[in-house]
Design a protein around this motif. Sequence first.
Motif, PDB file in Angstrom:
ATOM      1  N   MET A   1       0.764  -1.195   0.099  1.00 44.18           N
ATOM      2  CA  MET A   1      -0.119   0.186   0.012  1.00 44.18           C
ATOM      3  C   MET A   1       0.887   1.256   0.029  1.00 44.18           C
ATOM      4  O   MET A   1       1.767   1.269   0.706  1.00 44.18           O
ATOM      5  CB  MET A   1      -0.982  -0.071   1.172  1.00 44.18           C
ATOM      6  CG  MET A   1      -1.945   1.169   1.207  1.00 44.18           C
ATOM      7  SD  MET A   1      -3.235   0.901   2.335  1.00 44.18           S
ATOM      8  CE  MET A   1      -2.662   1.847   3.810  1.00 44.18           C
ATOM      9  N   GLN A   2       0.606   2.177  -0.773  1.00 45.20           N
ATOM     10  CA  GLN A   2       1.143   3.492  -0.780  1.00 45.20           C
ATOM     11  C   GLN A   2       0.839   4.308   0.159  1.00 45.20           C
ATOM     12  O   GLN A   2      -0.099   4.090   1.064  1.00 45.20           O
ATOM     13  CB  GLN A   2       0.855   4.093  -2.134  1.00 45.20           C
ATOM     14  CG  GLN A   2       1.310   3.841  -3.445  1.00 45.20           C
ATOM     15  CD  GLN A   2       0.587   4.544  -4.403  1.00 45.20           C
ATOM     16  OE1 GLN A   2      -0.687   4.943  -4.550  1.00 45.20           O
ATOM     17  NE2 GLN A   2       1.025   4.816  -5.443  1.00 45.20           N
ATOM     18  N   GLN A   3       2.231   5.145   0.697  1.00 39.73           N
ATOM     19  CA  GLN A   3       2.108   5.803   1.673  1.00 39.73           C
ATOM     20  C   GLN A   3       2.155   7.308   1.221  1.00 39.73           C
ATOM     21  O   GLN A   3       2.909   7.667   0.125  1.00 39.73           O
ATOM     22  CB  GLN A   3       3.366   5.934   2.695  1.00 39.73           C
ATOM     23  CG  GLN A   3       3.416   4.469   3.394  1.00 39.73           C
ATOM     24  CD  GLN A   3       2.208   4.248   4.360  1.00 39.73           C
ATOM     25  OE1 GLN A   3       1.833   5.280   5.035  1.00 39.73           O
ATOM     26  NE2 GLN A   3       1.862   3.227   4.376  1.00 39.73           N
ATOM     27  N   PHE A   4       0.870   8.072   1.676  1.00 36.58           N
ATOM     28  CA  PHE A   4       0.973   9.397   1.011  1.00 36.58           C
ATOM     29  C   PHE A   4       1.157  10.430   2.201  1.00 36.58           C
ATOM     30  O   PHE A   4       0.867  10.233   3.356  1.00 36.58           O
ATOM     31  CB  PHE A   4      -0.543   9.814   0.616  1.00 36.58           C
ATOM     32  CG  PHE A   4      -1.029   8.597  -0.482  1.00 36.58           C
ATOM     33  CD1 PHE A   4      -0.414   8.981  -1.788  1.00 36.58           C
ATOM     34  CD2 PHE A   4      -1.783   7.760  -0.598  1.00 36.58           C
ATOM     35  CE1 PHE A   4      -0.706   8.174  -2.968  1.00 36.58           C
ATOM     36  CE2 PHE A   4      -2.196   7.112  -1.555  1.00 36.58           C
ATOM     37  CZ  PHE A   4      -1.677   7.303  -2.861  1.00 36.58           C
ATOM     38  N   THR A   5       1.546  11.605   1.833  1.00 38.28           N
ATOM     39  CA  THR A   5       1.890  12.855   2.827  1.00 38.28           C
ATOM     40  C   THR A   5       0.600  13.309   3.064  1.00 38.28           C
ATOM     41  O   THR A   5      -0.576  12.939   2.218  1.00 38.28           O
ATOM     42  CB  THR A   5       2.737  13.932   2.089  1.00 38.28           C
ATOM     43  OG1 THR A   5       2.045  14.551   1.003  1.00 38.28           O
ATOM     44  CG2 THR A   5       4.176  13.234   1.475  1.00 38.28           C
ATOM     45  N   ARG A   6       0.390  14.298   3.707  1.00 38.36           N
ATOM     46  CA  ARG A   6      -0.873  14.845   4.510  1.00 38.36           C
ATOM     47  C   ARG A   6      -1.562  15.576   3.084  1.00 38.36           C
ATOM     48  O   ARG A   6      -2.825  15.575   3.267  1.00 38.36           O
ATOM     49  CB  ARG A   6      -0.507  15.871   5.393  1.00 38.36           C
ATOM     50  CG  ARG A   6      -0.076  15.083   6.975  1.00 38.36           C
ATOM     51  CD  ARG A   6       0.089  15.974   8.133  1.00 38.36           C
ATOM     52  NE  ARG A   6      -0.855  15.669   8.975  1.00 38.36           N
ATOM     53  CZ  ARG A   6      -1.071  16.450   9.877  1.00 38.36           C
ATOM     54  NH1 ARG A   6      -0.568  17.531  10.050  1.00 38.36           N
ATOM     55  NH2 ARG A   6      -2.062  16.128  10.921  1.00 38.36           N
ATOM     56  N   LYS A   7      -0.700  16.340   2.501  1.00 40.02           N
ATOM     57  CA  LYS A   7      -0.965  17.146   1.421  1.00 40.02           C
ATOM     58  C   LYS A   7      -1.817  16.038   0.313  1.00 40.02           C
ATOM     59  O   LYS A   7      -3.025  16.565  -0.187  1.00 40.02           O
ATOM     60  CB  LYS A   7      -0.122  17.895   0.902  1.00 40.02           C
ATOM     61  CG  LYS A   7      -0.466  18.864  -0.390  1.00 40.02           C
ATOM     62  CD  LYS A   7       0.655  19.900  -0.877  1.00 40.02           C
ATOM     63  CE  LYS A   7      -0.031  20.689  -1.771  1.00 40.02           C
ATOM     64  NZ  LYS A   7       0.932  21.723  -2.359  1.00 40.02           N
ATOM     65  N   GLU A   8      -1.138  15.248   0.209  1.00 38.35           N
ATOM     66  CA  GLU A   8      -1.762  14.119  -1.086  1.00 38.35           C
ATOM     67  C   GLU A   8      -2.987  13.674  -0.466  1.00 38.35           C
ATOM     68  O   GLU A   8      -4.021  13.409  -1.256  1.00 38.35           O
ATOM     69  CB  GLU A   8      -0.415  13.102  -1.149  1.00 38.35           C
ATOM     70  CG  GLU A   8       0.679  13.619  -1.902  1.00 38.35           C
ATOM     71  CD  GLU A   8       1.475  12.416  -2.238  1.00 38.35           C
ATOM     72  OE1 GLU A   8       2.255  12.335  -3.329  1.00 38.35           O
ATOM     73  OE2 GLU A   8       1.976  11.692  -1.331  1.00 38.35           O
ATOM     74  N   ASN A   9      -3.073  13.211   0.689  1.00 40.84           N
ATOM     75  CA  ASN A   9      -4.364  12.798   1.375  1.00 40.84           C
ATOM     76  C   ASN A   9      -5.540  13.598   1.082  1.00 40.84           C
ATOM     77  O   ASN A   9      -6.419  13.289   0.898  1.00 40.84           O
ATOM     78  CB  ASN A   9      -4.164  12.342   2.834  1.00 40.84           C
ATOM     79  CG  ASN A   9      -3.436  11.070   2.877  1.00 40.84           C
ATOM     80  OD1 ASN A   9      -3.584   9.938   2.066  1.00 40.84           O
ATOM     81  ND2 ASN A   9      -2.775  10.695   3.955  1.00 40.84           N
ATOM     82  N   PHE A  10      -5.190  14.938   1.427  1.00 39.15           N
ATOM     83  CA  PHE A  10      -6.156  15.893   1.518  1.00 39.15           C
ATOM     84  C   PHE A  10      -6.681  16.088  -0.103  1.00 39.15           C
ATOM     85  O   PHE A  10      -7.714  16.305  -0.194  1.00 39.15           O
ATOM     86  CB  PHE A  10      -5.426  17.463   1.884  1.00 39.15           C
ATOM     87  CG  PHE A  10      -6.415  18.429   1.730  1.00 39.15           C
ATOM     88  CD1 PHE A  10      -7.318  18.618   2.590  1.00 39.15           C
ATOM     89  CD2 PHE A  10      -6.390  19.276   0.555  1.00 39.15           C
ATOM     90  CE1 PHE A  10      -8.363  19.734   2.471  1.00 39.15           C
ATOM     91  CE2 PHE A  10      -7.023  20.374   0.314  1.00 39.15           C
ATOM     92  CZ  PHE A  10      -8.093  20.576   1.350  1.00 39.15           C
ATOM     93  N   LEU A  11      -5.589  16.195  -1.137  1.00 36.73           N
ATOM     94  CA  LEU A  11      -5.909  16.335  -2.375  1.00 36.73           C
ATOM     95  C   LEU A  11      -6.867  15.129  -2.658  1.00 36.73           C
ATOM     96  O   LEU A  11      -7.986  15.214  -3.936  1.00 36.73           O
ATOM     97  CB  LEU A  11      -4.917  16.510  -3.188  1.00 36.73           C
ATOM     98  CG  LEU A  11      -3.947  17.686  -3.004  1.00 36.73           C
ATOM     99  CD1 LEU A  11      -2.618  17.812  -3.770  1.00 36.73           C
ATOM    100  CD2 LEU A  11      -4.886  19.029  -3.720  1.00 36.73           C
ATOM    101  N   ILE A  12      -6.370  13.802  -2.646  1.00 36.59           N
ATOM    102  CA  ILE A  12      -7.165  12.598  -2.834  1.00 36.59           C
ATOM    103  C   ILE A  12      -8.797  12.985  -2.436  1.00 36.59           C
ATOM    104  O   ILE A  12      -9.430  12.550  -3.140  1.00 36.59           O
ATOM    105  CB  ILE A  12      -6.403  11.523  -2.424  1.00 36.59           C
ATOM    106  CG1 ILE A  12      -5.231  11.293  -3.233  1.00 36.59           C
ATOM    107  CG2 ILE A  12      -7.522  10.285  -2.723  1.00 36.59           C
ATOM    108  CD1 ILE A  12      -4.252  10.012  -3.040  1.00 36.59           C
ATOM    109  N   ALA A  13      -8.830  13.104  -1.210  1.00 35.13           N
ATOM    110  CA  ALA A  13     -10.043  13.428  -0.571  1.00 35.13           C
ATOM    111  C   ALA A  13     -11.054  14.413  -0.891  1.00 35.13           C
ATOM    112  O   ALA A  13     -12.154  14.361  -0.780  1.00 35.13           O
ATOM    113  CB  ALA A  13      -9.811  13.221   1.020  1.00 35.13           C
ATOM    114  N   ASN A  14     -10.519  15.545  -1.102  1.00 31.21           N
ATOM    115  CA  ASN A  14     -11.219  16.581  -1.677  1.00 31.21           C
ATOM    116  C   ASN A  14     -11.232  17.045  -2.935  1.00 31.21           C
ATOM    117  O   ASN A  14     -12.042  18.119  -3.502  1.00 31.21           O
ATOM    118  CB  ASN A  14     -10.688  17.787  -0.981  1.00 31.21           C
ATOM    119  CG  ASN A  14     -11.001  17.648   0.710  1.00 31.21           C
ATOM    120  OD1 ASN A  14     -12.001  17.479   1.064  1.00 31.21           O
ATOM    121  ND2 ASN A  14      -9.679  17.536   1.430  1.00 31.21           N
TER     122      ASN A  14
END
Length: 145
Positions: free
Chosen positions: A1-14
Amino acid sequence: MQQFTRKENFLIANTLNCVPFLLQGQSVLIDLRNDCSVAGCIDIADGHMNVHLTNAVFINRLGQHVPFEQFMVRERMIRQIHIPPSIDMASMIREWCNRGCSKRPPRQFQKKGGKRTFKQKRAQERHKEILEEMEKKRTEEAQPF
């Protein structure tokens, strides 16, 4: 499973940056900003929408095909991602949202007396609005003239 930064998690979710993430393992056609195209199987997609393709074919402006074993497309070069007709993207996004917008199981908000945060509520509402628009367009296209 890929590990994402906080910014990437935000962009993927929003945002709709989740589309290439959800299409991993699928064959797609990507139109580029320089009027070229790339067809291949999405191997890795990150939160910024950088896409790594395997078994790719680059199609230049003149229509010439150049095969590549691996090809990377930067996020700023993507104009459009053609989703295969066999894939129902709306249901994939809906399912993904219901799971909590990540590969891990959704949080149990009843534990510890906590509730969803404002950002989580807003992200889920935005995804639902986008899904409703997609459904409306699909029904409009399905109606005969």
